[in-house]
Design a protein around this motif. Sequence first.
Motif, PDB file in Angstrom:
ATOM      1  N   GLY A 253      11.868   7.231  -9.618  1.00  0.00           N
ATOM      2  CA  GLY A 253      10.533   6.791 -10.011  1.00  0.00           C
ATOM      3  C   GLY A 253      10.569   5.413 -10.657  1.00  0.00           C
ATOM      4  O   GLY A 253       9.718   4.564 -10.385  1.00  0.00           O
ATOM      5  N   VAL A 254      11.549   5.169 -11.507  1.00  0.00           N
ATOM      6  CA  VAL A 254      11.685   3.860 -12.150  1.00  0.00           C
ATOM      7  C   VAL A 254      11.974   2.790 -11.097  1.00  0.00           C
ATOM      8  O   VAL A 254      11.379   1.696 -11.118  1.00  0.00           O
ATOM      9  CB  VAL A 254      12.798   3.897 -13.227  1.00  0.00           C
ATOM     10  N   LEU A 255      12.866   3.092 -10.145  1.00  0.00           N
ATOM     11  CA  LEU A 255      13.171   2.126  -9.094  1.00  0.00           C
ATOM     12  C   LEU A 255      11.947   1.836  -8.232  1.00  0.00           C
ATOM     13  O   LEU A 255      11.695   0.680  -7.875  1.00  0.00           O
ATOM     14  CB  LEU A 255      14.311   2.649  -8.219  1.00  0.00           C
ATOM     15  N   LEU A 256      11.172   2.856  -7.914  1.00  0.00           N
ATOM     16  CA  LEU A 256       9.966   2.639  -7.112  1.00  0.00           C
ATOM     17  C   LEU A 256       8.933   1.811  -7.882  1.00  0.00           C
ATOM     18  O   LEU A 256       8.271   0.944  -7.298  1.00  0.00           O
ATOM     19  CB  LEU A 256       9.356   3.985  -6.697  1.00  0.00           C
ATOM     20  N   LEU A 257       8.786   2.076  -9.168  1.00  0.00           N
ATOM     21  CA  LEU A 257       7.852   1.280  -9.965  1.00  0.00           C
ATOM     22  C   LEU A 257       8.283  -0.183 -10.041  1.00  0.00           C
ATOM     23  O   LEU A 257       7.457  -1.092 -10.005  1.00  0.00           O
ATOM     24  CB  LEU A 257       7.720   1.856 -11.370  1.00  0.00           C
ATOM     25  N   GLN A 258       9.574  -0.434 -10.148  1.00  0.00           N
ATOM     26  CA  GLN A 258      10.069  -1.822 -10.174  1.00  0.00           C
ATOM     27  C   GLN A 258       9.831  -2.492  -8.836  1.00  0.00           C
ATOM     28  O   GLN A 258       9.560  -3.687  -8.776  1.00  0.00           O
ATOM     29  CB  GLN A 258      11.553  -1.852 -10.513  1.00  0.00           C
ATOM     30  N   PHE A 259       9.931  -1.742  -7.768  1.00  0.00           N
ATOM     31  CA  PHE A 259       9.771  -2.308  -6.419  1.00  0.00           C
ATOM     32  C   PHE A 259       8.305  -2.675  -6.166  1.00  0.00           C
ATOM     33  O   PHE A 259       8.009  -3.719  -5.592  1.00  0.00           O
ATOM     34  CB  PHE A 259      10.268  -1.311  -5.381  1.00  0.00           C
ATOM     35  N   PHE A 260       7.380  -1.826  -6.571  1.00  0.00           N
ATOM     36  CA  PHE A 260       5.959  -2.019  -6.272  1.00  0.00           C
ATOM     37  C   PHE A 260       5.218  -2.853  -7.316  1.00  0.00           C
ATOM     38  O   PHE A 260       4.118  -3.323  -7.054  1.00  0.00           O
ATOM     39  CB  PHE A 260       5.251  -0.666  -6.110  1.00  0.00           C
ATOM     40  N   VAL A 261       5.767  -3.008  -8.490  1.00  0.00           N
ATOM     41  CA  VAL A 261       5.039  -3.744  -9.529  1.00  0.00           C
ATOM     42  C   VAL A 261       5.574  -5.147  -9.667  1.00  0.00           C
ATOM     43  O   VAL A 261       6.641  -5.490  -9.471  1.00  0.00           O
ATOM     44  CB  VAL A 261       5.124  -3.006 -10.892  1.00  0.00           C
TER      45      VAL A 261
END
Length: 53
Positions: A45-53
């Motif tokens: 979840g943290v990696l996905l948030l970094q990717f999309f934000v």
Amino acid sequence: MSSGKNSGGLMSSAGLVRYFDSEDPNAVQIDPRSVVATGVFFGLGVLLLQFFV
């Protein structure tokens, strides 16, 4: 040299080992796989948030 007195290092930890080794039937039981899975999902979840934000 030792004066004959016990330093208490190993003996003082023996009570803690017995305390934490006991199984309490009222304690919350969590499957270790659930803890690992939660950590993996949180990390993803943290990696996905970094990717999309």
